[in-house]
Design a protein around this motif. Sequence first.
Motif, short mmCIF file in Angstrom:
data_model
loop_
_atom_site.label_atom_id
_atom_site.label_comp_id
_atom_site.label_asym_id
_atom_site.label_seq_id
_atom_site.Cartn_x
_atom_site.Cartn_y
_atom_site.Cartn_z
N GLU A 59 0.86 -1.19 0.00
CA GLU A 59 0.00 0.00 0.00
C GLU A 59 0.89 1.23 0.00
O GLU A 59 1.78 1.36 0.85
N ALA A 75 -2.98 12.30 7.87
CA ALA A 75 -4.23 12.59 8.58
C ALA A 75 -4.37 14.09 8.79
O ALA A 75 -5.47 14.63 8.89
N ILE A 78 -3.92 15.75 4.37
CA ILE A 78 -4.87 15.35 3.32
C ILE A 78 -6.19 16.12 3.45
O ILE A 78 -6.69 16.66 2.46
N ILE A 87 -5.87 18.68 -3.52
CA ILE A 87 -5.91 17.21 -3.51
C ILE A 87 -5.86 16.64 -4.93
O ILE A 87 -5.32 15.55 -5.13
N VAL A 94 0.54 11.37 -6.79
CA VAL A 94 0.60 10.03 -6.17
C VAL A 94 0.53 8.94 -7.25
O VAL A 94 1.33 8.00 -7.26
N SER A 120 -9.21 9.37 -2.13
CA SER A 120 -10.29 9.81 -1.24
C SER A 120 -11.52 10.19 -2.05
O SER A 120 -11.43 10.50 -3.23
N GLU A 150 -7.51 1.98 -3.34
CA GLU A 150 -8.27 1.88 -2.10
C GLU A 150 -9.13 3.13 -1.99
O GLU A 150 -8.61 4.24 -2.08
N VAL A 239 -2.72 -4.67 12.08
CA VAL A 239 -2.40 -5.85 12.89
C VAL A 239 -1.09 -5.59 13.64
O VAL A 239 -0.06 -5.35 13.02
N GLU A 240 -1.17 -5.61 14.96
CA GLU A 240 -0.01 -5.22 15.77
C GLU A 240 0.54 -6.32 16.66
O GLU A 240 1.62 -6.17 17.24
N GLY A 258 0.15 -4.53 8.91
CA GLY A 258 0.28 -3.81 10.18
C GLY A 258 1.69 -3.86 10.73
O GLY A 258 2.57 -4.54 10.19
P1 C2E Z 1 -5.38 4.23 5.50
O1 C2E Z 1 -5.44 4.15 4.03
O2 C2E Z 1 -6.42 3.51 6.28
O3 C2E Z 1 -3.91 3.75 5.88
C1 C2E Z 1 -3.58 3.02 7.03
C2 C2E Z 1 -2.91 3.89 8.07
O4 C2E Z 1 -2.61 3.10 9.22
C3 C2E Z 1 -1.57 4.48 7.63
O5 C2E Z 1 -1.41 5.74 8.27
C4 C2E Z 1 -0.56 3.48 8.21
O6 C2E Z 1 0.72 4.03 8.42
C5 C2E Z 1 -1.23 3.15 9.50
N1 C2E Z 1 -0.87 1.83 10.00
C6 C2E Z 1 -0.45 0.75 9.33
N2 C2E Z 1 -0.25 -0.30 10.12
C7 C2E Z 1 -0.58 0.11 11.38
C8 C2E Z 1 -0.58 -0.53 12.67
O7 C2E Z 1 -0.28 -1.70 12.82
N3 C2E Z 1 -0.99 0.24 13.72
C9 C2E Z 1 -1.35 1.54 13.58
N4 C2E Z 1 -1.71 2.21 14.66
N5 C2E Z 1 -1.37 2.17 12.38
C10 C2E Z 1 -0.98 1.46 11.29
P2 C2E Z 1 -0.92 7.03 7.48
O8 C2E Z 1 0.17 6.66 6.53
O9 C2E Z 1 -0.66 8.10 8.48
O10 C2E Z 1 -2.18 7.42 6.59
C11 C2E Z 1 -3.38 7.86 7.16
C12 C2E Z 1 -4.48 7.97 6.14
O11 C2E Z 1 -4.19 9.02 5.21
C13 C2E Z 1 -4.66 6.72 5.29
O12 C2E Z 1 -5.41 5.77 5.99
C14 C2E Z 1 -5.36 7.29 4.07
O13 C2E Z 1 -6.73 7.42 4.30
C15 C2E Z 1 -4.74 8.68 3.97
N6 C2E Z 1 -3.70 8.65 2.94
C16 C2E Z 1 -2.42 8.21 3.01
N7 C2E Z 1 -1.77 8.34 1.83
C17 C2E Z 1 -2.67 8.88 0.97
C18 C2E Z 1 -2.62 9.25 -0.42
O14 C2E Z 1 -1.62 9.09 -1.13
N8 C2E Z 1 -3.77 9.79 -0.95
C19 C2E Z 1 -4.91 9.96 -0.21
N9 C2E Z 1 -6.00 10.48 -0.81
N10 C2E Z 1 -4.99 9.60 1.08
C20 C2E Z 1 -3.89 9.08 1.67
#
Ligand code: C2E
Length: 286
Positions: A59, A75, A78, A87, A94, A120, A150, A239-240, A258
């Motif tokens: 991903e 978070a 975006i 965006i 991206v 998004s 996604e 998954v942690e 995870g």
């Molecule tokens: P998402 O798509 O649901 O991505 C999963 C988020 O959970 C990611 O945070 C990832 O780093 C984090 N994560 C992965 N494994 C674990 C784990 O085991 N525990 C915990 N606590 N967190 C975990 P991230 O990278 O901060 O991204 C947050 C959100 O921002 C993403 O949620 C997605 O909705 C958005 N995002 C990220 N990259 C892009 C992008 O290129 N374009 C758009 N439109 N949205 C993005």
Amino acid sequence: RAKLEGRGAVRFFQQKLHDELVRQHYLLARLEEALDNGEFSLHYQPQVSAASGRIENLEALIRWEPADGPMTTPAEFIPLAERSGLIHRLGDWVIEEACRQQVEWRAKGFHEHRVDINVSGRQLVRPDALKRFEDTLQRHGLGPRDIGIELTENVLIESDETVLEDLRRLYHRGFHIALDDFGTGYSSLSYLKHFPVTALKIDRSFIHDAPTQPKDRAIMEGAILIGHRLGLEVVAEGVENAEQLSLLRDMHCDLVQGFFFFRPMPAQEIERLLSGFVGGHGGLSG
Ligand code: C2E
Ligand code: MG
Ligand code: MG
Ligand code: MG
């Protein structure tokens, strides 16, 4: 824990709100420049087969390291990019970057994995968003085995009929289309009915408490069953630990992702991983 009372508390929260607004203003002002300066990058987090532990997909997650400021998370920025309309440019970047990287990886002999990008709902407000996605892939000579998407957020439900048609076309062309954060307010059961998707990703909030909370466990299991009954691939995010993994394997979840396995990491580290120089977490062996 210290208790804040009366006027002191009000001032404290006003100050926090003020700081927050100042920071948002700063980030907003810097976003466009940051895009021009190349301050964004993609990190990649592996998704592994729950049964075999094999890395199946990556991903792509956007990262922004401001040249002159503190690190920020998607978070945080975006939503700002969505409000400002940037965006769309960011989303184009991206796709372009994911394609460029995937072409490079294919050339280096890494043929197995797919890269999934996040899109998004706000991005799909632009009616040609998915056509641009297809065009960019075509320009790079890539297809459904190379890049997937996604989808997040409820804007989809209000989206244009042309977007739905484009989504259906992608679906019929064999593209991987996952419903992200499944089970939260953003994606619900009606999405599974209305949208052409090939996979669902169970939100990490349910995974987190599944080992200790029967309700979370029930929701997790229910999501896996619904997904499978609809012929979808089911992915668990966040998954942690081994307890969570064990439950997911018992429930026949297809893919897991995870910190227990891998954190999101830069392309270079992914290459070492795919080359077999770096072992994954031992969680799946034995
Ligand atoms: P998402 O798509 O649901 O991505 C999963 C988020 O959970 C990611 O945070 C990832 O780093 C984090 N994560 C992965 N494994 C674990 C784990 O085991 N525990 C915990 N606590 N967190 C975990 P991230 O990278 O901060 O991204 C947050 C959100 O921002 C993403 O949620 C997605 O909705 C958005 N995002 C990220 N990259 C892009 C992008 O290129 N374009 C758009 N439109 N949205 C993005
Ligand atoms: Mg995602
Ligand atoms: Mg997610
Ligand atoms: Mg999530």
